[in-house]
Design a protein around this motif. Structure first.
Motif, PDB file in Angstrom:
ATOM      1  N   ILE A 149       0.840  -1.198   0.000  1.00  0.00           N
ATOM      2  CA  ILE A 149       0.000   0.000   0.000  1.00  0.00           C
ATOM      3  C   ILE A 149       0.872   1.244   0.000  1.00  0.00           C
ATOM      4  CG2 ILE A 149      -0.289  -0.147   2.517  1.00  0.00           C
ATOM      5  CD1 ILE A 149      -3.125   1.130   2.059  1.00  0.00           C
ATOM      6  N   GLU A 150       0.476   2.204  -0.819  1.00  0.00           N
ATOM      7  CA  GLU A 150       1.113   3.515  -0.830  1.00  0.00           C
ATOM      8  C   GLU A 150       0.133   4.495  -0.211  1.00  0.00           C
ATOM      9  OE1 GLU A 150       2.945   4.880  -4.382  1.00  0.00           O
ATOM     10  OE2 GLU A 150       3.495   2.857  -4.996  1.00  0.00           O
ATOM     11  N   ALA A 151       0.592   5.194   0.817  1.00  0.00           N
ATOM     12  CA  ALA A 151      -0.246   6.160   1.520  1.00  0.00           C
ATOM     13  C   ALA A 151       0.636   7.294   2.021  1.00  0.00           C
ATOM     14  CB  ALA A 151      -0.970   5.491   2.686  1.00  0.00           C
ATOM     15  N   ASP A 152       0.275   8.530   1.686  1.00  0.00           N
ATOM     16  CA  ASP A 152       1.123   9.662   2.058  1.00  0.00           C
ATOM     17  C   ASP A 152       0.556  10.539   3.178  1.00  0.00           C
ATOM     18  OD1 ASP A 152      -0.893  10.700   0.492  1.00  0.00           O
ATOM     19  OD2 ASP A 152       0.436  11.621  -0.992  1.00  0.00           O
TER      20      ASP A 152
ATOM     21  N   PRO B 153       0.415  11.691   6.797  1.00  0.00           N
ATOM     22  CA  PRO B 153       1.441  11.559   7.840  1.00  0.00           C
ATOM     23  C   PRO B 153       1.130  10.534   8.930  1.00  0.00           C
ATOM     24  CG  PRO B 153       1.048  13.871   7.368  1.00  0.00           C
ATOM     25  CD  PRO B 153      -0.003  13.080   6.626  1.00  0.00           C
ATOM     26  N   ILE B 154      -0.145  10.267   9.197  1.00  0.00           N
ATOM     27  CA  ILE B 154      -0.453   9.295  10.247  1.00  0.00           C
ATOM     28  C   ILE B 154      -0.793   7.908   9.693  1.00  0.00           C
ATOM     29  CG2 ILE B 154      -1.158  11.061  11.904  1.00  0.00           C
ATOM     30  CD1 ILE B 154      -4.068  10.236  11.358  1.00  0.00           C
ATOM     31  N   ALA B 155      -0.631   7.726   8.395  1.00  0.00           N
ATOM     32  CA  ALA B 155      -0.970   6.435   7.782  1.00  0.00           C
ATOM     33  C   ALA B 155      -0.179   5.285   8.400  1.00  0.00           C
ATOM     34  CB  ALA B 155      -0.751   6.478   6.277  1.00  0.00           C
ATOM     35  N   ALA B 156       1.113   5.467   8.631  1.00  0.00           N
ATOM     36  CA  ALA B 156       1.926   4.378   9.190  1.00  0.00           C
ATOM     37  C   ALA B 156       1.377   3.930  10.540  1.00  0.00           C
ATOM     38  CB  ALA B 156       3.380   4.821   9.321  1.00  0.00           C
ATOM     39  N   THR B 157       1.017   4.880  11.377  1.00  0.00           N
ATOM     40  CA  THR B 157       0.477   4.556  12.697  1.00  0.00           C
ATOM     41  C   THR B 157      -0.861   3.831  12.585  1.00  0.00           C
ATOM     42  OG1 THR B 157       1.568   6.498  13.611  1.00  0.00           O
ATOM     43  CG2 THR B 157      -0.213   5.552  14.913  1.00  0.00           C
ATOM     44  N   GLU B 158      -1.726   4.329  11.702  1.00  0.00           N
ATOM     45  CA  GLU B 158      -3.046   3.721  11.515  1.00  0.00           C
ATOM     46  C   GLU B 158      -2.939   2.312  10.933  1.00  0.00           C
ATOM     47  OE1 GLU B 158      -6.274   5.027  12.112  1.00  0.00           O
ATOM     48  OE2 GLU B 158      -5.207   6.509  13.288  1.00  0.00           O
ATOM     49  N   LEU B 159      -2.080   2.136   9.945  1.00  0.00           N
ATOM     50  CA  LEU B 159      -1.914   0.821   9.318  1.00  0.00           C
ATOM     51  C   LEU B 159      -1.304  -0.175  10.306  1.00  0.00           C
ATOM     52  CD1 LEU B 159      -0.719   1.983   5.807  1.00  0.00           C
ATOM     53  CD2 LEU B 159      -2.929   0.932   6.350  1.00  0.00           C
ATOM     54  N   ALA B 160      -0.330   0.269  11.093  1.00  0.00           N
ATOM     55  CA  ALA B 160       0.285  -0.611  12.094  1.00  0.00           C
ATOM     56  C   ALA B 160      -0.749  -1.045  13.132  1.00  0.00           C
ATOM     57  CB  ALA B 160       1.461   0.092  12.763  1.00  0.00           C
ATOM     58  N   ALA B 161      -1.599  -0.118  13.556  1.00  0.00           N
ATOM     59  CA  ALA B 161      -2.642  -0.445  14.541  1.00  0.00           C
ATOM     60  C   ALA B 161      -3.652  -1.432  13.955  1.00  0.00           C
ATOM     61  CB  ALA B 161      -3.344   0.827  15.006  1.00  0.00           C
TER      62      ALA B 161
ATOM     63  N   ASP C  22       9.160   5.798   2.787  1.00  0.00           N
ATOM     64  CA  ASP C  22       8.406   6.893   3.383  1.00  0.00           C
ATOM     65  C   ASP C  22       6.901   6.717   3.231  1.00  0.00           C
ATOM     66  OD1 ASP C  22      10.690   8.144   4.251  1.00  0.00           O
ATOM     67  OD2 ASP C  22      10.817   9.485   2.522  1.00  0.00           O
ATOM     68  N   TYR C  23       6.466   6.236   2.078  1.00  0.00           N
ATOM     69  CA  TYR C  23       5.031   6.129   1.811  1.00  0.00           C
ATOM     70  C   TYR C  23       4.606   4.749   1.349  1.00  0.00           C
ATOM     71  CZ  TYR C  23       5.684  11.171   1.799  1.00  0.00           C
ATOM     72  OH  TYR C  23       6.029  12.445   2.130  1.00  0.00           O
ATOM     73  N   ARG C  24       5.456   3.748   1.523  1.00  0.00           N
ATOM     74  CA  ARG C  24       5.151   2.390   1.076  1.00  0.00           C
ATOM     75  C   ARG C  24       5.141   1.439   2.265  1.00  0.00           C
ATOM     76  NH1 ARG C  24       5.771   0.376  -4.162  1.00  0.00           N
ATOM     77  NH2 ARG C  24       6.589  -1.464  -3.156  1.00  0.00           N
ATOM     78  N   PHE C  25       4.130   0.597   2.297  1.00  0.00           N
ATOM     79  CA  PHE C  25       3.955  -0.332   3.409  1.00  0.00           C
ATOM     80  C   PHE C  25       3.522  -1.677   2.865  1.00  0.00           C
ATOM     81  CE2 PHE C  25       2.587   3.958   4.365  1.00  0.00           C
ATOM     82  CZ  PHE C  25       3.403   4.304   5.426  1.00  0.00           C
ATOM     83  N   SER C  26       3.841  -2.729   3.614  1.00  0.00           N
ATOM     84  CA  SER C  26       3.328  -4.056   3.263  1.00  0.00           C
ATOM     85  C   SER C  26       2.558  -4.603   4.450  1.00  0.00           C
ATOM     86  CB  SER C  26       4.471  -5.002   2.878  1.00  0.00           C
ATOM     87  OG  SER C  26       5.243  -5.325   4.004  1.00  0.00           O
TER      88      SER C  26
END
Length: 73
Positions: free
Chosen positions: A37-40, A42-50, A64-68
């Motif tokens: 997922i690409e999400a820019d 600023p709180i996306a990383a925290t939300e996705l991790a939760a 910076d903006y890429r997550f698996s």
């Protein structure tokens, strides 16, 4: 039961404010075992991790903006 390795589903959530990236990720993981997922936001990383923690999924920040994210199969 045979398992097949398939490429992760690509999810583009750039330009979307949370909670939309997390909602898109959750929806994609209903049918896929893994997503990129690409999400820019600023709180996306925290939300996705939760989200991943709440469901027992794996989560990694790839840039910076890429997550698996993936489900344990």
């Amino acid at each position: 039961m045979a398992t097949s390795e398939s490429a992760p589903v690509q999810v583009n959530a750039r330009g979307m404010k949370c909670p939309w990236p997390a909602l898109r990720a959750a929806r994609a993981l209903r049918e896929a075992d893994a997503i990129l997922i690409e999400a820019d936001d600023p709180i996306a990383a925290t939300e996705l991790a939760a989200l991943a923690q709440a469901h027992g999924w794996t989560f990694a920040q790839l840039g910076d903006y890429r997550f698996s994210m993936s489900r344990h199969v």
